[in-house]
Design a protein around this motif. Structure first.
Motif, PDB file in Angstrom:
ATOM      1  N   PRO A  66       0.789  -1.231   0.000  1.00  0.00           N
ATOM      2  CA  PRO A  66       0.000   0.000   0.000  1.00  0.00           C
ATOM      3  C   PRO A  66       0.819   1.279   0.000  1.00  0.00           C
ATOM      4  CG  PRO A  66       0.151  -0.818   2.214  1.00  0.00           C
ATOM      5  CD  PRO A  66       0.853  -1.836   1.322  1.00  0.00           C
ATOM      6  N   TRP A  67       2.080   1.191  -0.356  1.00  0.00           N
ATOM      7  CA  TRP A  67       2.957   2.359  -0.252  1.00  0.00           C
ATOM      8  C   TRP A  67       3.058   3.144  -1.542  1.00  0.00           C
ATOM      9  CZ3 TRP A  67       5.441  -2.299   1.695  1.00  0.00           C
ATOM     10  CH2 TRP A  67       5.875  -3.159   0.679  1.00  0.00           C
ATOM     11  N   GLU A  68       3.373   4.395  -1.359  1.00  0.00           N
ATOM     12  CA  GLU A  68       3.766   5.309  -2.423  1.00  0.00           C
ATOM     13  C   GLU A  68       4.956   6.077  -1.850  1.00  0.00           C
ATOM     14  OE1 GLU A  68       2.285   5.594  -5.449  1.00  0.00           O
ATOM     15  OE2 GLU A  68       0.513   4.366  -5.018  1.00  0.00           O
ATOM     16  N   PHE A  69       5.919   6.404  -2.676  1.00  0.00           N
ATOM     17  CA  PHE A  69       7.118   7.113  -2.235  1.00  0.00           C
ATOM     18  C   PHE A  69       7.277   8.398  -3.042  1.00  0.00           C
ATOM     19  CE2 PHE A  69       7.738   2.579  -1.697  1.00  0.00           C
ATOM     20  CZ  PHE A  69       8.129   2.491  -0.375  1.00  0.00           C
ATOM     21  N   ALA A 106       9.360  10.868   1.232  1.00  0.00           N
ATOM     22  CA  ALA A 106       8.091  10.801   1.951  1.00  0.00           C
ATOM     23  C   ALA A 106       7.496   9.430   1.668  1.00  0.00           C
ATOM     24  CB  ALA A 106       7.151  11.902   1.489  1.00  0.00           C
ATOM     25  N   VAL A 107       7.200   8.704   2.734  1.00  0.00           N
ATOM     26  CA  VAL A 107       6.572   7.387   2.612  1.00  0.00           C
ATOM     27  C   VAL A 107       5.091   7.587   2.912  1.00  0.00           C
ATOM     28  CG1 VAL A 107       6.557   5.004   3.429  1.00  0.00           C
ATOM     29  CG2 VAL A 107       8.720   6.286   3.363  1.00  0.00           C
ATOM     30  N   CYS A 108       4.263   7.164   1.978  1.00  0.00           N
ATOM     31  CA  CYS A 108       2.823   7.383   2.093  1.00  0.00           C
ATOM     32  C   CYS A 108       2.068   6.068   1.938  1.00  0.00           C
ATOM     33  CB  CYS A 108       2.351   8.332   0.994  1.00  0.00           C
ATOM     34  SG  CYS A 108       3.193   9.925   0.980  1.00  0.00           S
ATOM     35  N   GLY A 109       0.838   6.076   2.421  1.00  0.00           N
ATOM     36  CA  GLY A 109      -0.052   4.946   2.210  1.00  0.00           C
ATOM     37  C   GLY A 109      -1.073   5.297   1.144  1.00  0.00           C
ATOM     38  N   ASN A 110      -1.346   4.348   0.252  1.00  0.00           N
ATOM     39  CA  ASN A 110      -2.348   4.532  -0.790  1.00  0.00           C
ATOM     40  C   ASN A 110      -3.600   3.779  -0.357  1.00  0.00           C
ATOM     41  OD1 ASN A 110      -4.011   4.282  -3.068  1.00  0.00           O
ATOM     42  ND2 ASN A 110      -2.259   4.425  -4.456  1.00  0.00           N
ATOM     43  N   SER A 111      -4.640   4.519   0.029  1.00  0.00           N
ATOM     44  CA  SER A 111      -5.824   3.902   0.617  1.00  0.00           C
ATOM     45  C   SER A 111      -6.566   2.964  -0.336  1.00  0.00           C
ATOM     46  CB  SER A 111      -6.776   4.976   1.158  1.00  0.00           C
ATOM     47  OG  SER A 111      -7.267   5.779   0.108  1.00  0.00           O
ATOM     48  N   THR A 112      -6.312   3.064  -1.633  1.00  0.00           N
ATOM     49  CA  THR A 112      -6.969   2.135  -2.563  1.00  0.00           C
ATOM     50  C   THR A 112      -6.398   0.723  -2.439  1.00  0.00           C
ATOM     51  OG1 THR A 112      -5.466   2.557  -4.436  1.00  0.00           O
ATOM     52  CG2 THR A 112      -7.416   3.992  -4.226  1.00  0.00           C
ATOM     53  N   ARG A 113      -5.233   0.605  -1.766  1.00  0.00           N
ATOM     54  CA  ARG A 113      -4.628  -0.720  -1.589  1.00  0.00           C
ATOM     55  C   ARG A 113      -4.662  -1.180  -0.131  1.00  0.00           C
ATOM     56  NH1 ARG A 113      -1.079   1.589  -5.414  1.00  0.00           N
ATOM     57  NH2 ARG A 113       0.613   1.826  -3.928  1.00  0.00           N
ATOM     58  N   MET A 121       0.327  15.870   8.778  1.00  0.00           N
ATOM     59  CA  MET A 121      -0.153  15.192   7.570  1.00  0.00           C
ATOM     60  C   MET A 121      -0.712  16.207   6.567  1.00  0.00           C
ATOM     61  SD  MET A 121      -1.946  11.966   9.491  1.00  0.00           S
ATOM     62  CE  MET A 121      -2.959  11.559   8.100  1.00  0.00           C
ATOM     63  N   GLU A 122      -1.503  17.146   7.057  1.00  0.00           N
ATOM     64  CA  GLU A 122      -2.085  18.155   6.177  1.00  0.00           C
ATOM     65  C   GLU A 122      -1.009  19.040   5.558  1.00  0.00           C
ATOM     66  OE1 GLU A 122      -4.998  20.140   8.624  1.00  0.00           O
ATOM     67  OE2 GLU A 122      -6.504  18.569   8.274  1.00  0.00           O
ATOM     68  N   ALA A 123      -0.025  19.431   6.345  1.00  0.00           N
ATOM     69  CA  ALA A 123       1.058  20.267   5.822  1.00  0.00           C
ATOM     70  C   ALA A 123       1.835  19.528   4.735  1.00  0.00           C
ATOM     71  CB  ALA A 123       1.995  20.699   6.952  1.00  0.00           C
ATOM     72  N   ALA A 124       2.214  18.281   5.008  1.00  0.00           N
ATOM     73  CA  ALA A 124       2.964  17.500   4.018  1.00  0.00           C
ATOM     74  C   ALA A 124       2.122  17.252   2.771  1.00  0.00           C
ATOM     75  CB  ALA A 124       3.421  16.177   4.624  1.00  0.00           C
ATOM     76  N   ALA A 125       0.856  16.926   2.943  1.00  0.00           N
ATOM     77  CA  ALA A 125      -0.024  16.672   1.796  1.00  0.00           C
ATOM     78  C   ALA A 125      -0.141  17.911   0.921  1.00  0.00           C
ATOM     79  CB  ALA A 125      -1.399  16.213   2.277  1.00  0.00           C
ATOM     80  N   PRO A 127      -2.665  13.637  -3.873  1.00  0.00           N
ATOM     81  CA  PRO A 127      -4.079  13.484  -4.204  1.00  0.00           C
ATOM     82  C   PRO A 127      -4.836  12.831  -3.042  1.00  0.00           C
ATOM     83  CG  PRO A 127      -2.767  11.840  -5.365  1.00  0.00           C
ATOM     84  CD  PRO A 127      -1.805  12.740  -4.634  1.00  0.00           C
ATOM     85  N   GLU A 128      -6.142  12.959  -3.072  1.00  0.00           N
ATOM     86  CA  GLU A 128      -6.975  12.341  -2.038  1.00  0.00           C
ATOM     87  C   GLU A 128      -6.711  10.836  -2.004  1.00  0.00           C
ATOM     88  OE1 GLU A 128     -11.679  11.904  -1.017  1.00  0.00           O
ATOM     89  OE2 GLU A 128     -10.981  13.760  -1.976  1.00  0.00           O
ATOM     90  N   GLY A 129      -6.664  10.290  -0.821  1.00  0.00           N
ATOM     91  CA  GLY A 129      -6.439   8.854  -0.662  1.00  0.00           C
ATOM     92  C   GLY A 129      -4.977   8.483  -0.478  1.00  0.00           C
ATOM     93  N   ILE A 130      -4.066   9.447  -0.650  1.00  0.00           N
ATOM     94  CA  ILE A 130      -2.644   9.210  -0.399  1.00  0.00           C
ATOM     95  C   ILE A 130      -2.338   9.847   0.955  1.00  0.00           C
ATOM     96  CG2 ILE A 130      -0.263   9.520  -1.201  1.00  0.00           C
ATOM     97  CD1 ILE A 130      -2.036   7.716  -3.006  1.00  0.00           C
TER      98      ILE A 130
END
Length: 183
Positions: free
Chosen positions: A55-58, A88-95, A139-143, A149-152
């Motif tokens: 579920p990661w995105e980098f 930045a290590v992120c989670g992709n909520s679609t996965r 989280m909001e600042a980094a996003a 995009p939404e869901g990351i």
């Protein structure tokens, strides 16, 4: 038992890498070679993951304006302004898994973050894990800065660079915290 561990430590590169890794917050301005950047991302993606959902995105960040913006916005990531790069290590909520297992993504991206830290150390590069999740303001600042995009979901920010000085590892071993078969 301790003598056996010291022998393993001295004779095993992977074990030595784990025990000698430290959090590095001061960097030289030496750039990170492209092949090492790629290797760090490969290491992150080699992490174990529940049901192989990955579920990661980098987000690899090497633009000084973005690094500075992150340093300014994140209270515990000020060193990012002096790092030649960050991931930045992120989670992709679609996965993400569903139901009771929907929060397992946190463990998956934690493992990916640790793999990046260990790989950096193996290359003689310093890094430090800075926490974004679950702090809403971070989280909001980094996003916002990273235009996610939404869901990351931003999970961690890892500033990375060649260490400005040598750091001795901290011995975190506590035998009294080990229990055999039962507490």
């Amino acid at each position: 038992m301790e003598k056996d561990i010291k022998t393993l430590f001295e004779n095993n590169e992977a074990f030595n890498n784990i025990l000698s890794r430290t959090s590095i917050r001061n960097y030289t301005d030496q750039p990170i070679p492209e092949e090492i950047k790629s290797a760090l991302l490969h290491a992150g993606m080699a992490a174990p993951t529940g049901v192989n959902r990955q579920p990661w995105e980098f987000i690899l960040i090497d633009d000084s304006k973005i690094l500075n913006a992150l340093a300014e916005a994140l209270p515990y990531a000020k060193m990012t302004a002096y790092a030649p790069m960050a991931i930045a290590v992120c989670g992709n909520s679609t996965r993400f898994l569903e139901g009771e297992d929907s929060t397992l993504w946190v463990q998956d991206v934690s493992a990916a973050s640790e793999n990046i830290l260990l790989a950096a150390h193996a290359f003689g590069i310093g890094a430090v894990w800075t926490c974004l999740y679950p702090h809403k303001d971070r989280m909001e600042a980094a996003a916002h800065i990273l235009k996610l995009p939404e869901g990351i979901i931003p999970f961690s920010l890892i500033p990375i660079g060649y260490p400005a000085k040598e750091h001795a590892p901290i011995d975190k071993w506590h035998a009294d915290r080990v229990h055999i078969n039962r507490y």
